[in-house]
Motif scaffolding. Structure first.
Motif, PDB file in Angstrom:
ATOM      1  N   ALA A 104       0.839  -1.207   0.000  1.00 56.05           N
ATOM      2  CA  ALA A 104       0.000   0.000   0.000  1.00 56.05           C
ATOM      3  C   ALA A 104       0.871   1.253   0.000  1.00 56.05           C
ATOM      4  O   ALA A 104       0.561   2.241  -0.685  1.00 56.05           O
ATOM      5  N   LEU A 105       1.963   1.220   0.753  1.00 55.18           N
ATOM      6  CA  LEU A 105       2.887   2.357   0.792  1.00 55.18           C
ATOM      7  C   LEU A 105       3.506   2.592  -0.580  1.00 55.18           C
ATOM      8  O   LEU A 105       3.641   3.736  -1.040  1.00 55.18           O
ATOM      9  N   CYS A 106       3.878   1.502  -1.238  1.00 54.83           N
ATOM     10  CA  CYS A 106       4.444   1.588  -2.594  1.00 54.83           C
ATOM     11  C   CYS A 106       3.432   2.228  -3.549  1.00 54.83           C
ATOM     12  O   CYS A 106       3.782   3.144  -4.310  1.00 54.83           O
ATOM     13  N   LEU A 107       2.187   1.786  -3.475  1.00 51.28           N
ATOM     14  CA  LEU A 107       1.153   2.333  -4.366  1.00 51.28           C
ATOM     15  C   LEU A 107       0.895   3.812  -4.077  1.00 51.28           C
ATOM     16  O   LEU A 107       0.775   4.629  -4.997  1.00 51.28           O
ATOM     17  N   PHE A 108       0.804   4.153  -2.786  1.00 53.83           N
ATOM     18  CA  PHE A 108       0.498   5.540  -2.430  1.00 53.83           C
ATOM     19  C   PHE A 108       1.634   6.481  -2.815  1.00 53.83           C
ATOM     20  O   PHE A 108       1.409   7.528  -3.428  1.00 53.83           O
ATOM     21  N   THR A 109       2.863   6.129  -2.446  1.00 55.69           N
ATOM     22  CA  THR A 109       3.989   7.016  -2.755  1.00 55.69           C
ATOM     23  C   THR A 109       4.218   7.097  -4.264  1.00 55.69           C
ATOM     24  O   THR A 109       4.611   8.149  -4.777  1.00 55.69           O
ATOM     25  N   GLY A 110       3.957   6.008  -4.971  1.00 51.30           N
ATOM     26  CA  GLY A 110       4.063   6.046  -6.429  1.00 51.30           C
ATOM     27  C   GLY A 110       3.043   6.988  -7.037  1.00 51.30           C
ATOM     28  O   GLY A 110       3.344   7.740  -7.971  1.00 51.30           O
ATOM     29  N   SER A 111       1.826   6.970  -6.480  1.00 51.06           N
ATOM     30  CA  SER A 111       0.774   7.866  -6.956  1.00 51.06           C
ATOM     31  C   SER A 111       1.141   9.332  -6.685  1.00 51.06           C
ATOM     32  O   SER A 111       0.968  10.196  -7.551  1.00 51.06           O
ATOM     33  N   VAL A 112       1.666   9.581  -5.486  1.00 54.30           N
ATOM     34  CA  VAL A 112       2.046  10.950  -5.108  1.00 54.30           C
ATOM     35  C   VAL A 112       3.180  11.449  -5.992  1.00 54.30           C
ATOM     36  O   VAL A 112       3.228  12.619  -6.358  1.00 54.30           O
ATOM     37  N   TRP A 113       4.104  10.598  -6.329  1.00 55.19           N
ATOM     38  CA  TRP A 113       5.207  10.969  -7.230  1.00 55.19           C
ATOM     39  C   TRP A 113       4.691  11.162  -8.649  1.00 55.19           C
ATOM     40  O   TRP A 113       5.135  12.050  -9.378  1.00 55.19           O
ATOM     41  N   ASP A 126      -1.438   1.301 -17.050  1.00 60.42           N
ATOM     42  CA  ASP A 126      -0.036   0.996 -16.754  1.00 60.42           C
ATOM     43  C   ASP A 126       0.072  -0.408 -16.146  1.00 60.42           C
ATOM     44  O   ASP A 126      -0.512  -0.671 -15.098  1.00 60.42           O
ATOM     45  N   PRO A 127       0.803  -1.320 -16.772  1.00 62.25           N
ATOM     46  CA  PRO A 127       0.847  -2.711 -16.296  1.00 62.25           C
ATOM     47  C   PRO A 127       1.525  -2.867 -14.928  1.00 62.25           C
ATOM     48  O   PRO A 127       1.167  -3.748 -14.147  1.00 62.25           O
ATOM     49  N   ARG A 128       2.524  -2.028 -14.650  1.00 61.42           N
ATOM     50  CA  ARG A 128       3.204  -2.122 -13.352  1.00 61.42           C
ATOM     51  C   ARG A 128       2.240  -1.797 -12.210  1.00 61.42           C
ATOM     52  O   ARG A 128       2.165  -2.503 -11.206  1.00 61.42           O
ATOM     53  N   ILE A 129       1.483  -0.689 -12.386  1.00 60.04           N
ATOM     54  CA  ILE A 129       0.537  -0.276 -11.347  1.00 60.04           C
ATOM     55  C   ILE A 129      -0.521  -1.365 -11.132  1.00 60.04           C
ATOM     56  O   ILE A 129      -0.813  -1.758 -10.004  1.00 60.04           O
ATOM     57  N   VAL A 130      -1.093  -1.863 -12.223  1.00 56.04           N
ATOM     58  CA  VAL A 130      -2.174  -2.851 -12.114  1.00 56.04           C
ATOM     59  C   VAL A 130      -1.671  -4.148 -11.489  1.00 56.04           C
ATOM     60  O   VAL A 130      -2.339  -4.740 -10.636  1.00 56.04           O
ATOM     61  N   SER A 131      -0.484  -4.590 -11.881  1.00 59.27           N
ATOM     62  CA  SER A 131       0.040  -5.850 -11.322  1.00 59.27           C
ATOM     63  C   SER A 131       0.351  -5.703  -9.833  1.00 59.27           C
ATOM     64  O   SER A 131       0.181  -6.655  -9.064  1.00 59.27           O
ATOM     65  N   VAL A 132       0.784  -4.527  -9.397  1.00 63.45           N
ATOM     66  CA  VAL A 132       1.029  -4.325  -7.959  1.00 63.45           C
ATOM     67  C   VAL A 132      -0.291  -4.247  -7.193  1.00 63.45           C
ATOM     68  O   VAL A 132      -0.397  -4.723  -6.059  1.00 63.45           O
ATOM     69  N   VAL A 133      -1.314  -3.675  -7.803  1.00 62.48           N
ATOM     70  CA  VAL A 133      -2.646  -3.679  -7.178  1.00 62.48           C
ATOM     71  C   VAL A 133      -3.134  -5.119  -6.992  1.00 62.48           C
ATOM     72  O   VAL A 133      -3.688  -5.476  -5.954  1.00 62.48           O
ATOM     73  N   ILE A 134      -2.895  -5.961  -7.990  1.00 55.17           N
ATOM     74  CA  ILE A 134      -3.267  -7.375  -7.890  1.00 55.17           C
ATOM     75  C   ILE A 134      -2.513  -8.039  -6.739  1.00 55.17           C
ATOM     76  O   ILE A 134      -3.070  -8.832  -5.981  1.00 55.17           O
ATOM     77  N   ILE A 173       5.107  -8.613 -12.341  1.00 60.33           N
ATOM     78  CA  ILE A 173       5.358  -7.254 -11.863  1.00 60.33           C
ATOM     79  C   ILE A 173       6.719  -6.784 -12.331  1.00 60.33           C
ATOM     80  O   ILE A 173       6.882  -5.667 -12.841  1.00 60.33           O
ATOM     81  N   HIS A 174       7.727  -7.629 -12.150  1.00 63.79           N
ATOM     82  CA  HIS A 174       9.096  -7.231 -12.463  1.00 63.79           C
ATOM     83  C   HIS A 174       9.291  -6.933 -13.946  1.00 63.79           C
ATOM     84  O   HIS A 174       9.913  -5.923 -14.306  1.00 63.79           O
TER      85      HIS A 174
END
Lengths: 244, 53
Positions: A104-113, A126-134, A173-174
């Protein structure tokens, strides 16, 4: 073989784990506090991204931990599933909330950036964002199984299967930024020699990664100890009910 | 407070949420450990009372 008996015997584990739990937790907190101070006060602004680049010091190591913790959980789930090790499923269960927080921290800070850099808080294509949400949903689903099943034995098996199946998401993801068109770049900082922040990039990444890793280790041990105590309490209560 | 450029609100949001999330994780873990120990102590106390002559 005596060292391995700590991981097979809950009683031995409780005796051996306490100093490590405290040590790792305090070390992790100290490193993270130091890293935050360095990031906010010491590291200069990036040549192209300005101070927004400092968000990466929190975001990138959080993403590393979210993947590492899930891989760790999958290995523990495999050991629990195959060898029925008493501590393996406790370990996997203890890791899950910590992994979910880092994801969740990764998703939030990525969104803020992403807002100042990409002009958007979120991009569903974006495939990276969606795969991390999964991955985040896999964490939540894993924790939900433990809450929903009637007995720990059933929950352990079902959760282990879910965790191992979800591990297929890790290479996705990678490699998502290479396999598909993505906003997510493979490198955050430019290689321009005038970019002063690049000198601090890897030290800061490693600092936060070590801090996160130590904190994860300490909190996982504390969670495992709590889980062992809870299971022992349940066993005593059930024994009392049977005797009655 | 640190001196940051126009991206200061974003940086403070990111670092602030990170601090809150990790501190919350530590507090939650501590609370869980304390509750588990209390439950075990209560169960062991009940077991001890029953085994006393």
């Amino acid at each position: 073989m005596d060292a391995f008996s700590v991981f097979n015997n809950p009683h031995k584990f409780m005796g051996a784990s306490k100093p490590f739990a405290w040590g790792f937790t305090l070390l992790g907190v100290a490193i993270i506090v130091w890293g935050i101070y360095q990031g906010l006060y010491v590291v200069p602004a990036d040549f192209r991204q300005g101070d927004a680049a400092k968000i990466m010091f929190v975001h990138v190591p959080a993403s590393w931990l979210s993947l590492f913790i899930y891989l760790f959980m999958a290995c523990a789930s495999f050991i629990s599933f195959v060898w029925r090790s008493p501590l393996a499923d406790i370990c996997a269960k203890s890791c899950a909330p910590i992994g979910a927080v880092f994801t969740a921290l990764c998703l939030f800070t990525g969104s803020v950036w992403g807002k100042p850099m990409w002009g958007t808080w979120w991009e569903w294509s974006d495939p990276r964002i969606v795969s991390v949400v999964i991955l985040f949903f896999f964490y939540l689903g894993y924790m939900a199984i433990w809450q929903a099943m009637e007995t720990p034995q059933k929950a352990s098996r079902a959760a282990a299967i879910l965790c191992m199946v979800g591990a297929i998401n890790l290479p996705i993801i990678h490699y998502s930024v290479e396999w598909w068109n993505s906003l997510h770049q493979t490198t955050t900082f430019l290689t321009d020699r005038q970019v002063t922040t690049s000198e601090y990039k890897w030290p800061m990444y490693i600092t936060f990664a070590l801090g996160y890793l130590a904190l994860f280790g300490g909190l996982t041990l504390f969670n495992m100890r709590a889980e062992v105590n809870l299971r022992r309490a349940e066993m005593l209560i059930q024994r009392k009910q049977v005797a009655a | 407070m640190p001196t940051l450029d126009k991206y200061a609100p974003y940086i403070f949001a990111a670092y602030g949420v990170a601090i809150v999330a990790l501190a919350g994780l530590v507090v939650w873990t501590a609370w869980r450990a304390i509750q588990a120990k209390k439950k075990l102590d209560a169960a062991e106390a009940g077991e001890h009372r029953e085994t006393q002559p």
